[in-house]
Design an enzyme around this catalytic site. Structure first.
Site, PDB file in Angstrom:
ATOM      1  N   LYS A 114       0.861  -1.187   0.000  1.00  0.00           N
ATOM      2  CA  LYS A 114       0.000   0.000   0.000  1.00  0.00           C
ATOM      3  C   LYS A 114       0.890   1.226   0.000  1.00  0.00           C
ATOM      4  O   LYS A 114       1.690   1.436   0.916  1.00  0.00           O
ATOM      5  CB  LYS A 114      -0.895  -0.011   1.231  1.00  0.00           C
ATOM      6  CG  LYS A 114      -1.760   1.228   1.338  1.00  0.00           C
ATOM      7  CD  LYS A 114      -2.795   1.101   2.418  1.00  0.00           C
ATOM      8  CE  LYS A 114      -3.556   2.405   2.566  1.00  0.00           C
ATOM      9  NZ  LYS A 114      -4.576   2.317   3.599  1.00  0.00           N
ATOM     10  N   LYS A 173      -2.152  -1.489  -3.854  1.00  0.00           N
ATOM     11  CA  LYS A 173      -3.033  -0.325  -3.805  1.00  0.00           C
ATOM     12  C   LYS A 173      -2.217   0.941  -3.891  1.00  0.00           C
ATOM     13  O   LYS A 173      -1.219   1.034  -3.174  1.00  0.00           O
ATOM     14  CB  LYS A 173      -3.812  -0.370  -2.488  1.00  0.00           C
ATOM     15  CG  LYS A 173      -4.660   0.828  -2.216  1.00  0.00           C
ATOM     16  CD  LYS A 173      -5.288   0.737  -0.851  1.00  0.00           C
ATOM     17  CE  LYS A 173      -6.000   2.039  -0.601  1.00  0.00           C
ATOM     18  NZ  LYS A 173      -6.345   2.231   0.758  1.00  0.00           N
TER      19      LYS A 173
HETATM   20  C1  PBG Z   1      -7.210   3.157   5.572  1.00  0.00           C
HETATM   21  C2  PBG Z   1      -7.625   3.133   4.142  1.00  0.00           C
HETATM   22  C3  PBG Z   1      -7.513   4.166   3.211  1.00  0.00           C
HETATM   23  C4  PBG Z   1      -8.079   3.681   2.025  1.00  0.00           C
HETATM   24  C5  PBG Z   1      -8.507   2.386   2.267  1.00  0.00           C
HETATM   25  N1  PBG Z   1      -8.201   2.057   3.580  1.00  0.00           N
HETATM   26  C6  PBG Z   1      -7.017   5.551   3.382  1.00  0.00           C
HETATM   27  C7  PBG Z   1      -5.604   5.856   3.662  1.00  0.00           C
HETATM   28  O1  PBG Z   1      -4.745   4.983   3.716  1.00  0.00           O
HETATM   29  O2  PBG Z   1      -5.343   7.019   3.838  1.00  0.00           O
HETATM   30  C8  PBG Z   1      -8.171   4.461   0.744  1.00  0.00           C
HETATM   31  C9  PBG Z   1      -9.152   3.936  -0.265  1.00  0.00           C
HETATM   32  C10 PBG Z   1      -9.449   4.868  -1.393  1.00  0.00           C
HETATM   33  O3  PBG Z   1      -8.815   5.912  -1.616  1.00  0.00           O
HETATM   34  O4  PBG Z   1     -10.395   4.550  -2.121  1.00  0.00           O
HETATM   35  N2  PBG Z   1      -8.287   2.832   6.421  1.00  0.00           N
END
Ligand code: PBG
Length: 329
Positions: free
Chosen positions: A199, A253
């Site tokens: 991520k 991601k």
């Molecule tokens: C954290 C989380 C995020 C997203 C999914 N889980 C936000 C982040 O890491 O700041 C982002 C998903 C998206 O942008 O569609 N709980």
């Protein structure tokens, strides 16, 4: 002298729509898609999210309806995000048995039984008043190991409420192993873990943070725990560590700017690989289409197909409902 022609004529295989259909290597179906859904505590009507056109903050009631309809449309799973009424320093709403996601999981289990895979995002950023994905120490740093204890509590609350899959998204080291041990210790041996393994600290999560009312304290970024997008190799280290700790599925991601990472992960491991087509990726399509600059349906279909072609067999996308209604409907 006779003119010479190329021996290979790839265009022969593009001569008709039927020929192209026959030879397509990659096909996206509704059953490849997971719909991310938001449920908000303390509202009576669903609320639109300005930067995510077509996506709602649901009430418990409207969430039930949405999931029932998604199932009828052929979407096999959903992932839930909660917006609590009150946020605090440790994100206690993430593990409260009566926290909004736990209540919603019970509702959905009652509504759809085992017909939809119920996933829960496992993090605390939606529940903390500072907006970080963990416990912040006196110096403002996210304390990795103190955060693991909170994640285990959240996993147990989600599993007890009926989650089939918990999806840790906070990028703490050791989170998958801690959660697996916690789940097993409490007898939740069939609850799976979808690890957000690779991520990135992406700017493409902006609309999501509007959706969950998160402002990040201390400089407003997560670069101390999410991956640096200049790096691809460390994604493989993260993925292998998560699998060694018990991840059943791994995720990359965002998706489109990381197709190389998806392909590398797919080549390296044999567990299911997911990709998250995130809020900013969705919002860019919507905004350009709204201006008449691109064809929404064509671009959306092309993007999802590219993510699958790169090697993702599961795609988390806000386009799930549109896809099931429009492309495969
Ligand atoms: C954290 C989380 C995020 C997203 C999914 N889980 C936000 C982040 O890491 O700041 C982002 C998903 C998206 O942008 O569609 N709980």
């Amino acid at each position: 002298m006779a003119a010479s022609f190329p021996a290979q004529r790839p265009r022969r295989l593009r001569t008709s729509s039927a020929m192209r259909e026959l030879l397509a290597e990659t096909r996206v179906g509704a059953t490849d898609l997971i719909a991310p859904l938001f449920v908000r505590e303390g509202i009576d009507e669903p609320q639109p999210i300005h930067s995510l056109p077509g996506v709602m903050q649901h009430t418990r009631e409207s969430l039930r309806k949405e999931v029932r309809e998604l199932r009828e449309l052929g979407i096999p799973g959903v992932i839930l995000f909660g917006i609590p009424k009150h946020k605090d320093a440790v994100g206690s709403g993430a593990y409260d048995p009566d926290g909004i996601v736990q209540l919603a999981l019970r509702d959905l289990r009652d509504e759809v039984g085992g017909d939809v895979v119920l996933m829960a995002d496992l993090c605390v950023d939606e529940y903390t008043d500072h907006g970080h994905c963990g416990i912040v120490d006196a110096d403002g740093h996210v304390d990795n190991d103190a955060t693991l204890d909170v994640y285990v509590k959240a996993a147990l609350a989600q599993a007890a409420a009926g989650a089939d899959v918990v999806a840790p998204s906070g990028m703490m080291d050791g989170q998958v192993g801690a959660i697996r041990a916690g789940l097993d210790g409490a007898g939740h041996i069939d609850t799976s873990i979808l690890a957000y393994s690779a991520k990135y600290a992406s700017a493409l999560y902006g609309p999501f943070r509007d959706a969950v009312d998160v402002q990040i304290a201390g400089g407003g970024h997560r670069k101390g725990y999410q991956q640096d997008w200049r790096n691809a190799r460390e994604a493989l280290i993260e993925v292998e560590a998560d699998i060694a700790q018990g991840a059943d599925m791994v995720m990359v991601k965002p998706a489109l700017a990381y197709l190389d990472v998806i392909a590398a992960v797919r080549a390296r491991v044999d567990v299911p690989v997911a990709a998250y087509h995130v809020s900013g990726e969705y919002a860019m399509i919507k905004a350009a289409a709204e201006n008449g600059w691109i064809d929404h349906d064509a671009v959306a279909f092309e993007h999802l197909t590219a993510i699958k072609r790169a090697g993702a067999q599961v795609i988390l996308t806000y386009l799930a409902r549109w896809f099931a209604e429009t492309v495969s409907g």
